[in-house]
Design a protein around this motif. Structure first.
Motif, PDB file in Angstrom:
ATOM      1  N   MET A   1       0.849  -1.189   0.000  1.00 40.98           N
ATOM      2  CA  MET A   1       0.000   0.000   0.000  1.00 40.98           C
ATOM      3  C   MET A   1       0.884   1.238   0.000  1.00 40.98           C
ATOM      4  O   MET A   1       1.778   1.385   0.847  1.00 40.98           O
ATOM      5  N   LEU A   2       0.681   2.147  -0.944  1.00 44.07           N
ATOM      6  CA  LEU A   2       1.446   3.382  -1.036  1.00 44.07           C
ATOM      7  C   LEU A   2       1.116   4.303   0.121  1.00 44.07           C
ATOM      8  O   LEU A   2      -0.042   4.588   0.414  1.00 44.07           O
ATOM      9  N   LEU A   3       2.168   4.785   0.808  1.00 42.98           N
ATOM     10  CA  LEU A   3       1.974   5.726   1.913  1.00 42.98           C
ATOM     11  C   LEU A   3       2.190   7.140   1.407  1.00 42.98           C
ATOM     12  O   LEU A   3       2.916   7.392   0.467  1.00 42.98           O
ATOM     13  N   HIS A   4       1.573   8.094   2.070  1.00 43.14           N
ATOM     14  CA  HIS A   4       1.812   9.490   1.738  1.00 43.14           C
ATOM     15  C   HIS A   4       1.659  10.317   2.997  1.00 43.14           C
ATOM     16  O   HIS A   4       1.090   9.887   3.994  1.00 43.14           O
ATOM     17  N   GLN A   5       2.179  11.506   2.977  1.00 45.28           N
ATOM     18  CA  GLN A   5       2.083  12.406   4.118  1.00 45.28           C
ATOM     19  C   GLN A   5       0.757  13.156   4.068  1.00 45.28           C
ATOM     20  O   GLN A   5       0.367  13.691   3.038  1.00 45.28           O
ATOM     21  N   THR A   6       0.081  13.200   5.204  1.00 42.37           N
ATOM     22  CA  THR A   6      -1.182  13.916   5.259  1.00 42.37           C
ATOM     23  C   THR A   6      -0.962  15.416   5.210  1.00 42.37           C
ATOM     24  O   THR A   6       0.083  15.918   5.639  1.00 42.37           O
ATOM     25  N   ARG A   7      -1.942  16.121   4.742  1.00 41.12           N
ATOM     26  CA  ARG A   7      -1.886  17.578   4.692  1.00 41.12           C
ATOM     27  C   ARG A   7      -2.539  18.229   5.904  1.00 41.12           C
ATOM     28  O   ARG A   7      -2.474  19.422   6.064  1.00 41.12           O
ATOM     29  N   LEU A   8      -3.166  17.406   6.735  1.00 42.50           N
ATOM     30  CA  LEU A   8      -3.886  17.973   7.864  1.00 42.50           C
ATOM     31  C   LEU A   8      -2.926  18.390   8.968  1.00 42.50           C
ATOM     32  O   LEU A   8      -1.998  17.661   9.312  1.00 42.50           O
ATOM     33  N   PRO A 131      -1.797   7.607   6.952  1.00 43.26           N
ATOM     34  CA  PRO A 131      -0.803   7.742   5.883  1.00 43.26           C
ATOM     35  C   PRO A 131      -1.143   6.943   4.628  1.00 43.26           C
ATOM     36  O   PRO A 131      -0.327   6.170   4.124  1.00 43.26           O
ATOM     37  N   PHE A 132      -2.360   7.126   4.137  1.00 41.37           N
ATOM     38  CA  PHE A 132      -2.807   6.419   2.950  1.00 41.37           C
ATOM     39  C   PHE A 132      -3.558   7.394   2.046  1.00 41.37           C
ATOM     40  O   PHE A 132      -4.218   8.327   2.521  1.00 41.37           O
ATOM     41  N   PRO A 133      -3.512   7.171   0.726  1.00 37.17           N
ATOM     42  CA  PRO A 133      -4.246   8.036  -0.202  1.00 37.17           C
ATOM     43  C   PRO A 133      -5.759   7.882  -0.056  1.00 37.17           C
ATOM     44  O   PRO A 133      -6.259   6.903   0.518  1.00 37.17           O
ATOM     45  N   ASP A 134      -6.483   8.839  -0.586  1.00 36.33           N
ATOM     46  CA  ASP A 134      -7.945   8.762  -0.621  1.00 36.33           C
ATOM     47  C   ASP A 134      -8.391   7.471  -1.326  1.00 36.33           C
ATOM     48  O   ASP A 134      -7.732   6.996  -2.263  1.00 36.33           O
ATOM     49  N   GLU A 135      -9.523   6.933  -0.858  1.00 32.50           N
ATOM     50  CA  GLU A 135     -10.182   5.799  -1.510  1.00 32.50           C
ATOM     51  C   GLU A 135      -9.243   4.608  -1.715  1.00 32.50           C
ATOM     52  O   GLU A 135      -9.183   4.009  -2.785  1.00 32.50           O
ATOM     53  N   SER A 136      -8.536   4.251  -0.637  1.00 34.23           N
ATOM     54  CA  SER A 136      -7.574   3.146  -0.710  1.00 34.23           C
ATOM     55  C   SER A 136      -8.167   1.784  -0.362  1.00 34.23           C
ATOM     56  O   SER A 136      -7.587   0.755  -0.708  1.00 34.23           O
ATOM     57  N   PHE A 137      -9.324   1.773   0.336  1.00 33.24           N
ATOM     58  CA  PHE A 137      -9.790   0.523   0.917  1.00 33.24           C
ATOM     59  C   PHE A 137     -11.259   0.244   0.611  1.00 33.24           C
ATOM     60  O   PHE A 137     -12.074   1.154   0.477  1.00 33.24           O
ATOM     61  N   ARG A 161     -12.727   9.207   4.249  1.00 30.49           N
ATOM     62  CA  ARG A 161     -11.805   9.570   3.175  1.00 30.49           C
ATOM     63  C   ARG A 161     -11.118   8.351   2.581  1.00 30.49           C
ATOM     64  O   ARG A 161     -10.918   8.252   1.360  1.00 30.49           O
ATOM     65  N   LEU A 162     -10.757   7.417   3.427  1.00 31.28           N
ATOM     66  CA  LEU A 162      -9.973   6.267   2.987  1.00 31.28           C
ATOM     67  C   LEU A 162     -10.792   5.219   2.244  1.00 31.28           C
ATOM     68  O   LEU A 162     -10.223   4.374   1.546  1.00 31.28           O
ATOM     69  N   LEU A 163     -12.112   5.254   2.400  1.00 31.10           N
ATOM     70  CA  LEU A 163     -12.957   4.244   1.774  1.00 31.10           C
ATOM     71  C   LEU A 163     -13.274   4.583   0.315  1.00 31.10           C
ATOM     72  O   LEU A 163     -13.481   5.742  -0.040  1.00 31.10           O
ATOM     73  N   ARG A 164     -13.353   3.551  -0.487  1.00 27.83           N
ATOM     74  CA  ARG A 164     -13.822   3.710  -1.861  1.00 27.83           C
ATOM     75  C   ARG A 164     -15.340   3.855  -1.866  1.00 27.83           C
ATOM     76  O   ARG A 164     -16.001   3.515  -0.877  1.00 27.83           O
ATOM     77  N   PRO A 165     -15.918   4.341  -2.948  1.00 27.39           N
ATOM     78  CA  PRO A 165     -17.382   4.376  -3.045  1.00 27.39           C
ATOM     79  C   PRO A 165     -17.972   2.996  -2.788  1.00 27.39           C
ATOM     80  O   PRO A 165     -17.456   1.986  -3.288  1.00 27.39           O
ATOM     81  N   ASP A 166     -19.000   2.942  -1.978  1.00 31.93           N
ATOM     82  CA  ASP A 166     -19.657   1.705  -1.532  1.00 31.93           C
ATOM     83  C   ASP A 166     -18.812   0.903  -0.537  1.00 31.93           C
ATOM     84  O   ASP A 166     -19.193  -0.198  -0.146  1.00 31.93           O
TER      85      ASP A 166
END
Length: 286
Positions: A1-8, A131-137, A161-166
């Motif tokens: 899973m690609l990690l990224h730094q949050t902007r919050l 530390p995960f992109p939007d809609e990762s799971f 934020r982390l969930l995909r649609p549905d």
């Protein structure tokens, strides 16, 4: 899973609580019970002994976590404890990712996955700045974690934020109107009830460590640094961005006012857990 730094941004208060949570939860949740069971290592036999106890003590977990439906899906678990659920999720065939603020549970989850020859990885981090992109799971499972973060609303928003649609969120939170809250903190609970009727939306924080101790304490006898309790009413409003919301109250113990019951197992079969149980198990769809 690609990690990224949050902007919050993170406030100094949040950072301080995070440090306290790291120190407290580095001791695996369930360690006290493991000692009672005589578990002194992390061998497959010892972990199975713990898991057998855990899953028999919380038999309703199978009603709320759809293990049989998760094969091939990206599943995030937030708050890893002793790793029982982590291993079950990986065994289900899910593409497993774990997240915990403390290193101890992360190490245990990764050890279990490697020892069992399974796929998946747990990482250390805060769900408040996941530390995960939007809609990762496709699904997030979080049992007894979000109410310790100090910002329940933000934690729920990050899950969204982390969930995909549905995608689905399965979350367990401590119930603000449980029998224990009415027994131990009646005036606080009554004030919370009135505040909600006048428009307040959110959790209630206990006023003393004694109120938190029965829920979570470590080997030193210290209560968790932060604990929130929430009602179904507030939780539904806090998660209004989700398209669906269902819940069930669970868990009960033979303590006042139920001390006359002979066993917790029998008490669990009654109507009382569904009315004044200790916990809310909610399933939400994005």
């Amino acid at each position: 899973m690609l990690l990224h730094q949050t902007r919050l941004p993170m406030s100094a208060q949040t950072a301080n609580l995070d440090e306290q949570n790291i120190a407290f939860w580095n001791e695996l949740c369930g360690s006290n019970q493991a000692r009672v069971l005589g578990i002194a290592d992390a061998s497959p036999a010892s972990l199975k002994k713990f898991d057998d106890w855990f899953l028999s003590f919380y038999p309703y977990l199978f009603l709320h976590i759809p293990f049989e439906e998760l094969k091939g899906k990206d599943v995030l678990e937030v708050g890893l404890g002793y790793g029982t659920i982590a291993q079950r999720l990986a065994e289900s065939g899910a593409r497993y990712t774990g997240l915990d603020i403390a290193s101890g549970p992360v190490e245990m989850a990764n050890f279990r996955i490697r020892q069992a020859g399974l796929e998946g990885q747990a990482v250390q981090g805060s769900v408040l700045k996941a530390p995960f992109p939007d809609e990762s799971f496709d699904m997030i499972v979080t049992i007894g974690c979000l109410h310790h973060t100090g910002n329940l609303q933000r934690a729920l928003d990050e899950c969204y934020r982390l969930l995909r649609p549905d995608g689905k969120l399965m979350v367990m939170l401590y119930y603000a109107y449980s029998y224990r809250r009415w027994e131990q903190a009646r005036s606080e609970t009554l004030r919370y009830w009135f505040r909600e009727r006048f428009g307040y939306v959110g959790p209630v924080k206990p006023l003393s460590d004694a109120e938190k101790w029965d829920y979570d304490h470590n080997e030193k006898g210290q209560a968790a640094p932060h604990t929130d309790f929430v009602s179904v009413r507030s939780l539904r409003k806090m998660t209004s961005k989700f398209s669906s919301f269902s819940y069930r109250r669970e868990n009960i113990n033979t303590e006042p006012p139920f001390q006359k019951w002979s066993s917790r197992r029998e008490l669990l079969k009654t109507k009382y857990p569904g009315i004044v149980g200790l916990e809310i198990y909610a399933t939400l769809t994005k």
